[in-house]
Design a protein around this motif. Sequence first.
Motif: not given
Length: 241
Positions: A2-10, A14-16, A22-29, A229-236
């Motif tokens: 995993p990267n040392d950070y996860f970039q969201f839209q806003q 940092e997670q080093g 950061v994991c998908t199920d926690a982001c869904i929650f 996740l449209a308001s959170y993930y950069l890809a969306f």
Amino acid sequence: MPNDYFQFQQFRVEQGKAAMKVCTDACIFGAWLAQLLVQRKGRLLDIGTGIGLLALMVGQGSLMQIDAIDIDTEAVGQARDNFLSSPWSERFRCMQADVRTWLTEEPYDVIITNPPFYENDLRSPDARRNDALHSERLTLEELVSVVNRSLKADGGWGILLPNSRVEYFLGLAKGAGWEVLHRLDVFNEGKKEPFRSCIWLGKGGEPSMTQRLTIQQSGFYTQEFRQLLASYYLAFQAEVP
């Protein structure tokens, strides 16, 4: 790795130094909680905040004052940095403490938690990861007790659990007077049983029907997942209305 950070839209997480990334199920929650709490005010407690992911996601989608607590010193330091660098830094407070013995001066309007939930499972050689994942450090019984003394009588609380622990937890919660008002069961592609459940509890109110969310179909993210996740993930980002 995993990267040392996860970039969201806003905001950026940092997670080093984190035992849990950061994991998908926690982001869904987190996104699901933010929808339930949209534009809500009051005081919120995030139990076992880790790097502050849930608190930040709810902070983006609500107007709540957020206290975050964790027993892990390094996690608390990283969460504080993540809160300070966010656009909502003035609404966060982070504390290092064992929530089992910690007492709040004033009960909260909302409590959220992604607790350690594995029991009698294979351990990692990483002691901090074990604390984050395994329930010996904070059992579900202890969690219900903490919520009972820390939440207002008319408050609500949300928890993320694996499917294998849901029925046991619901027995504990209902025994303490809590009712399930909202529930989202999360599925992996092609599976008949959910692997995670997002649960919202309160005392009083009308329960809603259990919703289902499948993350992928035919190797692609489903429309429901993308919308959540449209308001959170950069890809969306382009999909935000």
